[in-house]
Scaffold this motif. Structure first.
Motif, short mmCIF file in Angstrom:
data_model
loop_
_atom_site.label_atom_id
_atom_site.label_comp_id
_atom_site.label_asym_id
_atom_site.label_seq_id
_atom_site.Cartn_x
_atom_site.Cartn_y
_atom_site.Cartn_z
N ILE A 1 -8.88 -1.39 11.44
CA ILE A 1 -9.35 -1.08 10.09
C ILE A 1 -10.46 -2.05 9.80
O ILE A 1 -10.25 -3.25 9.65
N GLN B 1 -11.24 4.98 5.15
CA GLN B 1 -10.58 4.69 6.42
C GLN B 1 -9.19 5.31 6.47
O GLN B 1 -8.77 5.85 7.50
N LEU B 2 -8.46 5.25 5.35
CA LEU B 2 -7.13 5.86 5.31
C LEU B 2 -7.21 7.36 5.58
O LEU B 2 -6.39 7.91 6.32
N LEU C 1 0.83 -1.20 0.00
CA LEU C 1 0.00 0.00 0.00
C LEU C 1 0.88 1.26 0.00
O LEU C 1 0.54 2.26 -0.65
N ILE D 1 -10.49 -8.34 4.80
CA ILE D 1 -10.55 -8.36 3.35
C ILE D 1 -10.22 -9.72 2.77
O ILE D 1 -10.42 -9.95 1.58
N PHE E 1 -9.47 3.56 -3.63
CA PHE E 1 -9.40 2.41 -2.73
C PHE E 1 -10.75 1.94 -2.20
O PHE E 1 -10.79 0.99 -1.43
N MET F 1 -11.65 1.32 1.90
CA MET F 1 -10.32 1.48 2.50
C MET F 1 -9.82 2.91 2.37
O MET F 1 -9.16 3.44 3.27
#
Length: 416
Positions: A250, A232-233, A199, A254, A226, A229
């Motif tokens: 998180i 969340q980032l 990532l 996945i 994403f 995700m």
């Protein structure tokens, strides 16, 4: 205005936990004695599972190195792990925390790390700073375990406070106001909890090199790139985390999978397929127990260093999600036939991703016996959960290439 979580969450970590436990058994001082916990002392390639501070400082030995890399020095103590003892100590630590907060306020994150919700405890125990000092003092007096503690208004900030500051200072208290000064300068990105190297490379290709860069990247752009995700980032880069105690930091698993480094090079296809089948069984069972199915099967091989290393990592996406062992196994066989070049294999990983909810038994017009296989899988899961993972095994697991039976004799990958 959205109300941000503002609790008193502590992330408590036992420093040099394994080495400290071993030192306590042997009557040694972990801060004075060079101690190495070795997975298998009988093998020169035995892995260093833990190293005491003096071993790291004086000899440069770190976790993950091999026994043959440790100098032949009489002051160094080599100790094999006693996993059941470590688990027992971990349970006693949880009991100690339970004296101050209810069980529901404790989430055991790993054998040596726990999240604790201290919100409201000042009514019973006074200021939180005093209570944490008291707990750390008790941990040392009762167990000879030194600890570090990060405190924040949510799980994420408490974890970051621990990893980025408290492991150096002993205790750290972070608030949302600390984010620009303490969180945004973090670089490289892999130093941020939840961001791995893959990532990190993707973000760097986007021109994002620090957590501050990530925080100032438009939310809609990250979500397009994403999906969930990306959302969340963005919020994590601002120190915002709505997770309840006990949930993953998180949200959303996945994938489910299994990976293992083999004790020797596997050369014949029969032995390789034996391990692949065992791992497909384990992966499918984890997926079923989570109430999920997956559309994407991923297989990776790591070749022996004696064959110049390397390997492959390939995946295939199905038209219908599955949680069945043999369907996952058939896809793995297809990937092996296409991508395996015949070299000796030393590491194998299997995973099932692109998950969706499993709603009972799924009927298929093309595989009329599909529902029977799903029922069989669930019955096998129930037997393993009740009587142990070795209570029902496939016949290949007792052949020379099988690893499932041996792994069942271990705790945390090591003998009890």
């Amino acid at each position: 205005m959205v109300q941000l979580p503002n609790k008193q969450i502590a992330c408590l970590d036992m420093r040099s936990f394994y080495a400290s436990c071993a030192a306590a058994i042997e009557g040694l001082d972990v801060m004075e004695t060079p101690i190495a916990i070795i997975g298998n002392i009988e093998r020169k390639g035995g892995v260093v599972l833990a190293a005491s501070p003096p071993l790291k400082k004086q000899f440069g030995i770190k976790t993950g190195m091999r026994l043959y890399e440790i100098p032949n020095d009489p002051s160094i103590r080599l100790i094999e792990p006693k996993m059941q003892f470590y688990i027992d100590v971990s349970m006693e630590l949880t009991k100690l925390l339970n004296r101050y907060v209810p069980k529901e306020a404790i989430h055991v994150y790993s054998i040596d790390e726990s999240f604790v919700d201290f919100t409201g405890t000042e009514k019973l125990w006074g200021p939180l700073e005093n209570l944490i000092d008291r707990i750390q003092d008790e941990l040392y007096r009762q167990f000879q375990l030194r600890s570090a503690c990060g405190v924040g208004p949510n799980m994420l900030l408490s974890k970051l406070a621990l990893d980025l500051e408290a492991k150096k200072t002993g205790v750290a208290y972070w608030t949302y106001e600390d984010v620009p000064e303490k969180l945004w300068p973090i670089a490289p990105l892999r130093n941020m909890w939840g961001i791995g190297r893959r990532l990190e490379r993707t973000l760097e290709d986007m021109g994002v090199y620090s957590v501050g860069d990530l925080a100032h990247t438009p939310l809609d752009y990250l979500e397009r790139k994403f999906g969930v995700m990306g959302n969340q980032l963005y919020y994590h880069a601002h120190g915002i985390d709505y997770s309840e105690l006990g949930s993953v930091l998180i949200e959303g698993q996945i994938s489910y999978g299994k990976g293992q480094t083999l004790l020797r090079d596997y050369i014949t296809m029969d032995e390789i397929l034996t391990v692949v089948l065992e791992m497909c069984e384990d992966t499918a069972m984890r997926t079923r127990l989570a109430g999920k199915k997956g559309r994407t099967v991923q297989l990776s091989f790591g070749y022996s260093k004696h064959a110049l290393g390397g390997g492959f990592n390939r995946r295939k996406t199905l038209t219908e999600a599955t949680d069945q062992t043999m369907i996952v196994y058939r896809i793995c066989m297809e990937l092996i036939e296409i991508y395996h070049d015949g070299r000796p294999v030393r590491h194998i990983s299997v995973s099932l991703a692109n998950l969706e909810e499993s709603y009972g038994l799924q009927l298929s017009l093309f595989e009329p016996s599909n529902w029977k296989q799903q029922q069989i899988g669930r019955v096998m899961d129930e037997l393993r959960m009740k009587y142990g993972s070795a209570s029902i095994l496939r016949a290949v697991s007792v052949t020379s290439g099988g690893t499932a039976y041996r792994r069942n004799q271990l705790i945390g990958g090591h003998y009890k």
